[in-house]
Write a protein that holds these residues in place. Structure first.
Motif, PDB file in Angstrom:
ATOM      1  N   ASP A 142       1.928   4.772   1.149  1.00  0.00           N
ATOM      2  CA  ASP A 142       1.736   5.494   2.405  1.00  0.00           C
ATOM      3  C   ASP A 142       2.397   6.864   2.339  1.00  0.00           C
ATOM      4  O   ASP A 142       3.543   6.995   1.905  1.00  0.00           O
ATOM      5  CB  ASP A 142       2.358   4.703   3.560  1.00  0.00           C
ATOM      6  N   GLU A 176       0.853  -1.186   0.000  1.00  0.00           N
ATOM      7  CA  GLU A 176       0.000   0.000   0.000  1.00  0.00           C
ATOM      8  C   GLU A 176       0.889   1.236   0.000  1.00  0.00           C
ATOM      9  O   GLU A 176       1.906   1.266   0.681  1.00  0.00           O
ATOM     10  CB  GLU A 176      -0.892   0.010   1.248  1.00  0.00           C
ATOM     11  N   LYS A 184       2.106   1.910  11.342  1.00  0.00           N
ATOM     12  CA  LYS A 184       2.651   3.267  11.239  1.00  0.00           C
ATOM     13  C   LYS A 184       1.577   4.313  11.483  1.00  0.00           C
ATOM     14  O   LYS A 184       1.802   5.323  12.135  1.00  0.00           O
ATOM     15  CB  LYS A 184       3.292   3.482   9.865  1.00  0.00           C
ATOM     16  N   THR A 185       0.366   4.037  11.013  1.00  0.00           N
ATOM     17  CA  THR A 185      -0.719   5.009  11.134  1.00  0.00           C
ATOM     18  C   THR A 185      -1.392   4.978  12.507  1.00  0.00           C
ATOM     19  O   THR A 185      -1.739   6.025  13.047  1.00  0.00           O
ATOM     20  CB  THR A 185      -1.768   4.751  10.033  1.00  0.00           C
ATOM     21  N   LEU A 228       4.251   0.069   1.778  1.00  0.00           N
ATOM     22  CA  LEU A 228       4.303  -0.771   2.979  1.00  0.00           C
ATOM     23  C   LEU A 228       3.329  -1.930   2.855  1.00  0.00           C
ATOM     24  O   LEU A 228       2.297  -1.808   2.189  1.00  0.00           O
ATOM     25  CB  LEU A 228       3.898   0.049   4.213  1.00  0.00           C
ATOM     26  N   HIS A 249       1.684  -0.644   7.362  1.00  0.00           N
ATOM     27  CA  HIS A 249       0.965   0.604   7.106  1.00  0.00           C
ATOM     28  C   HIS A 249       0.041   0.930   8.281  1.00  0.00           C
ATOM     29  O   HIS A 249       0.029   2.051   8.795  1.00  0.00           O
ATOM     30  CB  HIS A 249       0.165   0.465   5.813  1.00  0.00           C
ATOM     31  N   ARG A 250      -0.692  -0.066   8.725  1.00  0.00           N
ATOM     32  CA  ARG A 250      -1.616   0.146   9.850  1.00  0.00           C
ATOM     33  C   ARG A 250      -0.839   0.474  11.126  1.00  0.00           C
ATOM     34  O   ARG A 250      -1.243   1.354  11.893  1.00  0.00           O
ATOM     35  CB  ARG A 250      -2.468  -1.094  10.059  1.00  0.00           C
TER      36      ARG A 250
END
Length: 76
Positions: free
Chosen positions: A18, A16, A45-46, A37, A42-43
């Motif tokens: 990012d 994904e 990091k967010t 990522l 990704h999740r």
């Protein structure tokens, strides 16, 4: 990259795009501050507890990759 844990149905890496700095909060839409990522990273990091530290590590990686890409593809 055989070590990536997730694959599409076609067998390609599942990644994904990012924005290292949240785009919804004013993060720039430039390749030098974006990175691909896997969905879990990704999740994390967010939304993860260590997201801010991960973002800083990713910022260095993204800048380095972008610099290498620029050397291979100079402006005309």
């Amino acid at each position: 990259m055989p070590d990536l844990p997730y694959r599409t149905k076609a067998g390609e890496p599942l990644l994904e795009a990012d924005h290292i700095d949240d785009h919804a909060k004013g993060g720039r839409d430039y390749p030098s501050v974006m990175i691909a990522l896997c969905p879990n990273c990704h999740r994390n990091k967010t939304h993860g507890q260590d997201g801010p530290a991960l973002a800083e590590r990713l910022r260095v990686v993204a800048a380095s990759l972008h610099g290498r890409w620029q050397k291979l593809h100079p402006p005309r």
